[in-house]
Motif scaffolding. Structure first.
Motif, PDB file in Angstrom:
ATOM      1  N   UNK A  81      63.937  54.386  39.115  1.00 47.52           N
ATOM      2  CA  UNK A  81      65.005  54.001  38.454  1.00 47.52           C
ATOM      3  C   UNK A  81      66.471  54.650  38.958  1.00 47.52           C
ATOM      4  N   UNK A  82      67.418  54.091  38.918  1.00 49.92           N
ATOM      5  CA  UNK A  82      68.632  54.522  39.239  1.00 49.92           C
ATOM      6  C   UNK A  82      69.016  55.807  38.766  1.00 49.92           C
ATOM      7  N   UNK A  83      69.866  56.701  39.375  1.00 51.47           N
ATOM      8  CA  UNK A  83      69.986  57.900  39.075  1.00 51.47           C
ATOM      9  C   UNK A  83      70.820  58.093  37.505  1.00 51.47           C
ATOM     10  N   UNK A  84      71.719  57.295  37.451  1.00 51.43           N
ATOM     11  CA  UNK A  84      72.623  57.177  36.170  1.00 51.43           C
ATOM     12  C   UNK A  84      71.800  56.642  35.166  1.00 51.43           C
ATOM     13  N   UNK A  85      70.748  55.800  35.484  1.00 49.84           N
ATOM     14  CA  UNK A  85      69.690  55.491  34.570  1.00 49.84           C
ATOM     15  C   UNK A  85      68.879  56.580  33.858  1.00 49.84           C
ATOM     16  N   UNK A  86      68.511  57.190  34.746  1.00 54.03           N
ATOM     17  CA  UNK A  86      67.700  58.542  34.341  1.00 54.03           C
ATOM     18  C   UNK A  86      68.406  59.456  33.848  1.00 54.03           C
ATOM     19  N   UNK A  87      69.727  59.577  34.040  1.00 56.42           N
ATOM     20  CA  UNK A  87      70.618  60.760  33.129  1.00 56.42           C
ATOM     21  C   UNK A  87      70.505  59.939  31.871  1.00 56.42           C
ATOM     22  N   UNK A  88      71.041  59.014  31.753  1.00 53.14           N
ATOM     23  CA  UNK A  88      71.087  58.373  30.664  1.00 53.14           C
ATOM     24  C   UNK A  88      69.748  58.377  29.662  1.00 53.14           C
ATOM     25  N   UNK A  89      68.852  58.287  30.210  1.00 52.76           N
ATOM     26  CA  UNK A  89      67.641  58.391  29.633  1.00 52.76           C
ATOM     27  C   UNK A  89      67.174  59.927  29.094  1.00 52.76           C
ATOM     28  N   UNK A  90      67.427  60.835  29.966  1.00 56.62           N
ATOM     29  CA  UNK A  90      67.190  62.175  29.415  1.00 56.62           C
ATOM     30  C   UNK A  90      68.216  62.558  28.346  1.00 56.62           C
TER      31      UNK A  90
ATOM     32  N   UNK B 219      72.192  50.956  35.910  1.00 53.23           N
ATOM     33  CA  UNK B 219      71.171  51.162  34.968  1.00 53.23           C
ATOM     34  C   UNK B 219      69.893  50.647  35.110  1.00 53.23           C
ATOM     35  N   UNK B 220      69.453  49.779  36.321  1.00 54.43           N
ATOM     36  CA  UNK B 220      68.305  49.163  36.175  1.00 54.43           C
ATOM     37  C   UNK B 220      67.839  49.216  37.799  1.00 54.43           C
ATOM     38  N   UNK B 221      66.805  49.209  37.842  1.00 51.59           N
ATOM     39  CA  UNK B 221      66.104  48.848  39.128  1.00 51.59           C
ATOM     40  C   UNK B 221      66.621  47.671  39.960  1.00 51.59           C
ATOM     41  N   UNK B 222      66.561  47.735  41.326  1.00 52.84           N
ATOM     42  CA  UNK B 222      66.707  46.443  42.040  1.00 52.84           C
ATOM     43  C   UNK B 222      65.548  45.743  42.318  1.00 52.84           C
ATOM     44  N   UNK B 223      64.172  46.260  41.704  1.00 52.11           N
ATOM     45  CA  UNK B 223      63.140  45.581  42.063  1.00 52.11           C
ATOM     46  C   UNK B 223      63.082  44.521  41.054  1.00 52.11           C
ATOM     47  N   UNK B 224      62.988  43.169  41.462  1.00 51.58           N
ATOM     48  CA  UNK B 224      63.147  42.058  40.781  1.00 51.58           C
ATOM     49  C   UNK B 224      61.959  41.590  40.297  1.00 51.58           C
ATOM     50  N   UNK B 225      60.814  42.381  40.443  1.00 50.84           N
ATOM     51  CA  UNK B 225      59.435  42.160  39.971  1.00 50.84           C
ATOM     52  C   UNK B 225      59.627  42.585  38.648  1.00 50.84           C
ATOM     53  N   UNK B 226      60.422  43.550  38.345  1.00 48.15           N
ATOM     54  CA  UNK B 226      60.253  44.207  36.917  1.00 48.15           C
ATOM     55  C   UNK B 226      61.413  43.998  35.863  1.00 48.15           C
ATOM     56  N   UNK B 227      62.580  43.787  36.667  1.00 50.33           N
ATOM     57  CA  UNK B 227      63.989  43.704  35.854  1.00 50.33           C
ATOM     58  C   UNK B 227      64.427  42.471  35.792  1.00 50.33           C
ATOM     59  N   UNK B 228      64.983  42.017  34.770  1.00 49.72           N
ATOM     60  CA  UNK B 228      65.697  40.793  34.514  1.00 49.72           C
ATOM     61  C   UNK B 228      67.086  40.722  35.504  1.00 49.72           C
ATOM     62  N   UNK B 229      67.291  39.685  36.294  1.00 46.20           N
ATOM     63  CA  UNK B 229      68.547  39.570  36.856  1.00 46.20           C
ATOM     64  C   UNK B 229      69.874  39.551  35.867  1.00 46.20           C
ATOM     65  N   UNK B 230      70.763  39.990  36.331  1.00 48.45           N
ATOM     66  CA  UNK B 230      71.953  39.996  35.325  1.00 48.45           C
ATOM     67  C   UNK B 230      72.132  38.343  34.983  1.00 48.45           C
ATOM     68  N   UNK B 231      72.688  38.305  33.589  1.00 51.17           N
ATOM     69  CA  UNK B 231      72.757  36.966  32.955  1.00 51.17           C
ATOM     70  C   UNK B 231      73.785  36.074  33.765  1.00 51.17           C
TER      71      UNK B 231
END
Lengths: 466, 166
Positions: A115-124, A357-369
């Motif tokens: 996941x992106x760095x900012x996302x990892x910081x948020x989760x931490x 906040x999200x991976x750019x892997x489109x197999x896993x994460x929904x695209x922006x609305x």
């Protein structure tokens, strides 16, 4: 709280318990059985402890669990991967975000996503907030059971400051469902840093007051010290983790031993006890609250910025320069996009936030609305991820991911058969081990010590029974 | 491919005849042993100083009834996750169990926590652990029929709640 024995034979034995006559006329004593739970007022959680007593001394205990079994693992097998996230909230419902993180990271491991760095910081950061709320609840509740009602109220107040933060970020206090496979639901709200710092200050102040009320309190020490003792060897034999293990002096913390997210960049110490008794567990938890506060502050310092009006140097970007940069696609990548004012979707999950906040892997994460509304590719992508029979489909395989939950190592073992539904989800909750060893901690203590020992174990029914 | 870890090397040297498969998918060292060999492999993992897997982190089971491309292979797998405090490494040991006689040897002697973990595995999957001292249901109630995490136990199946006896 004694429940009457259930059979006639037991009634007879009760009558002859205190004094009976043996073959040679000597006095005979019988053990008494005391049934604590399943719904005992001092048991926060539904569990039954059948203790065998000699007078007030505990001779043996049988722990019966399963009263809160909700088929978590079975339910995970019938929905999509993201549909298990709300179930994980309900495992340890006092620190739900850590469960989200653990499960999502196990599935991410199957994909091989980072996941992106900012996302990892948020989760931490959010994990540490959860850890504090969990410890506050545990200490507050067990102090209340010893009569320190003030401490309970203070700590619940402190917890409320943190729940306010959690609510602002996730939209809910307890059942947050904030994590997603490959990212988080939405970015942090505006002004979060300031609010977070204020909340931490208030928590610190309250913790200081609670230290004053408890740590050197004679009554509290007498009730806690040398009660519910377990040795490091036995603790490891029962695979203890978390504060329970560290109170015996064993230095094991998943955050240090096998760092995940950004814990390797954090400066914190792992507090250790020496005796493995209730008092040491209390001290370890109190110190962990302070260490979690430090981690949160470091996260706030280090977290990479979200979408802003400026470029990497902090300067606002002129339109002309933007056009110039757009000609060189490489350099354009490093720029932050301009923030939009009108949110067509959930705040913090707009298009511009997605990269952070999200991976750019489109197999896993929904695209922006917005993109789902605007172009056919994203629309198809969206439907592929949510339709029955499709969904997030990690490659075949298995993965085990451990995170440091508030009570100890929280592990998820996920087996994928390549379809959109998890083939098997196994949750390794830390409470299970504590309850399996509870009888060893109780034997030899007084019946009144059952309650503080049980309190310091911090049993969470949702995680124990799944 | 990187070098196999110390654990995998040692186990392959020592137990070449009973190891079916090793892999390190996603970085998790995994060893699949022959049915019936779980106890000796686990004992070795715990007692060998270079491995020193002193913590049984988890014991669970997987029912591979519906798993694609697994015809002819045993239906269940008992999965042990071990951790070594000293060396800070992990390993996953898997032991296949046939559906006809789902029995493996208990490891309670090695780790007391296996008592409850095996009770749970039996409760949920119906896998027997030969030599277990106190095999009872742990999460479900005594009168419950079947083993709910088996793949042929439908999630919509309901059983009557059993009231108190007295």
């Amino acid at each position: 709280m004694a429940e009457e024995p259930q059979t006639e034979e037991h009634v007879d034995s009760l009558a002859s318990r205190v004094v009976g006559e043996g073959e040679e006329g000597e006095l005979q004593f019988r053990d008494m059985f005391l049934n604590m739970g399943p719904a005992h007022p001092a048991m926060h959680g539904i569990v039954r402890i059948l203790v065998r007593l000699d007078g007030e001394t505990v001779l043996g205990a049988d722990v019966e669990i399963g009263y809160l079994h909700r088929a978590f693992e079975k339910s995970c097998e019938v929905g999509g991967y993201n549909q298990a996230i709300p179930y994980t909230d309900r495992l340890n419902y006092v620190s739900p975000i850590i469960n989200n993180v653990g499960y999502a990271m196990a599935v991410e491991k199957l994909f091989g996503i980072t996941t992106p760095e900012r996302c990892q910081y948020i989760l931490t950061l959010m994990s540490e907030i959860s850890r504090i709320t969990d410890h506050l609840t545990c200490i507050g509740a067990s102090a209340m059971e010893l009569g320190a009602f003030t401490v309970f109220l203070y700590m619940i107040e402190a917890r409320e400051f943190l729940y306010d933060l959690v609510e602002e970020v996730t939209g809910a206090r307890l059942t947050v469902s904030y994590g997603r496979i490959g990212g988080v639901k939405a970015d942090l709200p505006d002004g979060f840093e300031q609010e977070c710092r204020e909340a931490i200050e208030r928590v610190r102040k309250i913790i200081g007051e609670c230290h004053g009320l408890l740590t050197k309190n004679r009554i509290f020490i007498d009730r806690m010290r040398d009660v519910g003792v377990i040795s490091p060897e036995r603790a490891l034999a029962y695979a203890f983790t978390g504060p329970m293990l560290r109170s015996t002096g064993v230095n094991y913390d998943v955050r240090k031993a096998q760092p995940y997210l950004v814990y390797d960049r954090m400066d914190f110490i792992v507090p250790l006890g020496t005796n493995g008794d209730n008092y040491d567990r209390y001290l370890v938890r109190m110190e962990e609250i302070e260490q979690s506060c430090r981690i949160i502050e470091q996260c706030l310092e280090q977290i990479p910025p979200g979408p802003i009006f400026a470029d990497l140097t902090g300067e606002p970007i002129e339109t002309e320069r933007m056009l110039e940069l757009a000609k060189h696609k490489e350099s354009f990548k490093d720029l932050y996009e301009v923030k939009v004012d009108i949110a067509p979707t959930l705040q913090g999950s707009e298009r511009i936030f997605h990269d952070v906040v999200a991976t750019d892997d489109r197999r896993a994460f929904l695209p922006p609305k917005e993109e789902v509304y605007e172009n056919i590719e994203s629309l198809m992508n969206h439907f592929k991820l949510v339709m029955f029979g499709h969904g997030i489909e990690p490659p075949k395989g298995e993965a085990y991911q451990a995170v440091e939950g508030a009570n100890g190592e929280l592990g998820f073992y996920v087996v994928s058969d390549g379809s959109g539904q998890p083939y098997r989800v196994r949750c390794r909750g830390p409470c299970f081990n504590f309850l399996a060893a509870l009888h060893e901690m109780l034997i030899g203590d007084m019946v009144a010590d059952v309650v503080p020992t049980f309190g310091s174990v911090n049993m969470i029914g949702g995680e124990l029974d799944r | 491919m990187s070098q196999p870890s110390v654990t995998l090397q040692l186990l392959q040297e020592r137990f070449a005849s009973v190891i079916r498969e090793v892999h390190s998918l996603h970085g998790d060292d995994t060893v699949v042993v022959e049915p019936g060999a779980n106890l000796e492999v686990l004992q070795f993992c715990r007692d060998e100083p270079r491995l020193a897997y002193n913590v049984l982190v988890d014991l669970t089971c997987v029912d591979y009834l519906d798993y694609p491309d697994r015809e002819g292979q045993p239906r269940f797998e008992v999965v042990y996750h071990l951790y070594s405090l000293e060396h800070n490494h992990r390993v996953r040991i898997k032991c296949p169990v046939a559906a006809e006689d789902p029995t493996v040897a208990t490891v309670v002697e090695l780790w007391p926590i296996a008592d409850w973990l095996e009770r749970e595995a039996w409760d949920m999957f119906g896998v027997n652990f030969a030599g277990h001292p106190d095999m009872r249901r742990i999460l479900m109630y005594e009168e419950f029929e079947g083993h709910p995490l088996r793949k042929d136990y439908s999630i919509s199946r309901r059983q009557p709640l059993v009231g108190p006896k007295n």
